[in-house]
Design an enzyme around this catalytic site. Structure first.
Site, PDB file in Angstrom:
ATOM      1  N   SER A 124       0.983  -1.123   0.089  1.00  0.00           N
ATOM      2  CA  SER A 124      -0.087  -0.069  -0.042  1.00  0.00           C
ATOM      3  C   SER A 124       0.960   1.088   0.034  1.00  0.00           C
ATOM      4  O   SER A 124       1.700   1.407  -0.652  1.00  0.00           O
ATOM      5  CB  SER A 124      -0.896  -0.181   1.188  1.00  0.00           C
ATOM      6  OG  SER A 124      -1.948   0.810   1.031  1.00  0.00           O
TER       7      SER A 124
ATOM      8  N   ASP B 209      -5.932  -3.304  -2.309  1.00  0.00           N
ATOM      9  CA  ASP B 209      -4.892  -3.076  -1.557  1.00  0.00           C
ATOM     10  C   ASP B 209      -4.056  -4.184  -0.910  1.00  0.00           C
ATOM     11  O   ASP B 209      -4.553  -5.238  -0.286  1.00  0.00           O
ATOM     12  CB  ASP B 209      -5.784  -2.325  -0.294  1.00  0.00           C
ATOM     13  CG  ASP B 209      -4.776  -1.656   0.635  1.00  0.00           C
ATOM     14  OD1 ASP B 209      -3.591  -1.925   0.578  1.00  0.00           O
ATOM     15  OD2 ASP B 209      -5.306  -0.783   1.460  1.00  0.00           O
TER      16      ASP B 209
END
Length: 305
Positions: free
Chosen positions: A63, A193
């Site tokens: 991320s 993510d």
């Protein structure tokens, strides 16, 4: 205020941006975790390494850790990345950045898409293109430090680790928070993510890393206004984002029971929401004690303190 072109020219990586590994210094693997804006604390870890004359042997990121890791692996120094963060958070001529990260939620309307079309409310293409231009690198093979980007394969429900080919589609997939950013199609996979499956990816670093440093940037959300019984209910956005943080924290704690890094850096960043990029100065201040502890511990480990 400097133009975007001027800022890019000033921040483009130089050949000597990061210190070289010399002698018999141990090979350090650096794992940079998820956590939204709290991941700006990764800059202070870079600063510690540079002050000690240490260059990571490998980097893994998930991320925002993938974003920061890509910039550092491309050759930007800690100072250059910090400058980029400060400039972007304060600029007035990048409307897309202000709308996305400045905290003025009413301006998000220009980024909204019809529900269901692309799986997200906001497109991150402009931000990713800016990062690519800033780094001056577009493929993993051109990075100065080997990098592993961790995303989540949506359909397989498992981590997806990338270290070859196009860099920025992998990074964009790694930062694609479900419901906010659109999923990314890359190398035959649909990516979301990386924090959903591996929020602090120290376990993907190869065995040739002799010291592992893992940075947990999840922070903490503490209710304001009394004890647990009087704690207010979260807003819709806070509830959505912090639910991800709860899940990621649980994943990390389970990983730590099975395998621990040599150094776990956990900055105590409190009550900063995932997209509060305008609070970068508070984040740096709250993260400083953890950076100091890393400096002391690493000095002792390397025999310099």
């Amino acid at each position: 205020m400097a133009s975007t072109a001027t800022l890019l020219a000033l921040l483009r990586p130089a050949a000597a941006a990061a210190p070289e590994r010399t002698g018999a210094a141990p090979r350090i693997g650096l794992a940079l975790g998820s956590g939204g804006v709290r991941g700006l604390a990764h800059v202070q870890v870079f600063e510690v390494l540079e002050e000690l004359g240490v260059r990571p042997h490998r980097i893994a990121g998930s991320s925002i850790g993938a974003i920061m890791g890509a910039l550092y692996a491309a050759g930007l120094s800690a100072a250059q990345i910090r400058t980029a963060v400060e400039e972007l958070a304060l600029k007035t001529d990048e409307g897309w950045f202000r709308a996305l990260f400045k905290g003025n939620w009413t301006r998000w309307l220009q980024f909204f898409q019809p529900f269901g079309d692309d799986g997200g409310l906001v497109e991150a293409d402009a931000f990713i293109e800016y990062l690519a231009d800033l780094a001056g690198v577009r493929r993993f093979e051109a990075l100065e430090i080997p990098l592993q980007v961790v995303a989540t394969d949506y359909w397989r429900r498992s981590p997806a680790v990338f270290d070859t080919g196009a860099l920025w589609p992998a990074v964009q997939g790694s930062m694609a928070v479900p419901g906010l950013f659109s999923p990314v199609s890359h190398q035959g996979r649909v990516l979301v993510d990386g924090g959903l499956t591996n929020p602090v990816p120290y376990d993907v670093l190869p065995d040739d890393c002799e010291i592992t440093i893992a940075v947990d940037a999840l922070g903490a959300r503490v209710p304001e206004g009394g004890g647990a019984g009087a704690a207010p209910k979260p807003s819709y956005l806070d509830n959505s984002f912090n639910t991800f943080q709860i899940m990621q924290s649980a994943i990390l704690q389970e990983k730590l029971r099975r395998q621990r890094p040599d150094f776990l850096v956990s900055p105590e960043i409190r009550n900063v929401q995932m997209l509060d990029f305008h609070r970068f100065e508070e984040i740096f201040a709250q993260a400083q004690p953890a950076a100091e502890r890393l400096r002391e511990g690493l000095q002792a480990r390397l025999g310099g303190g």
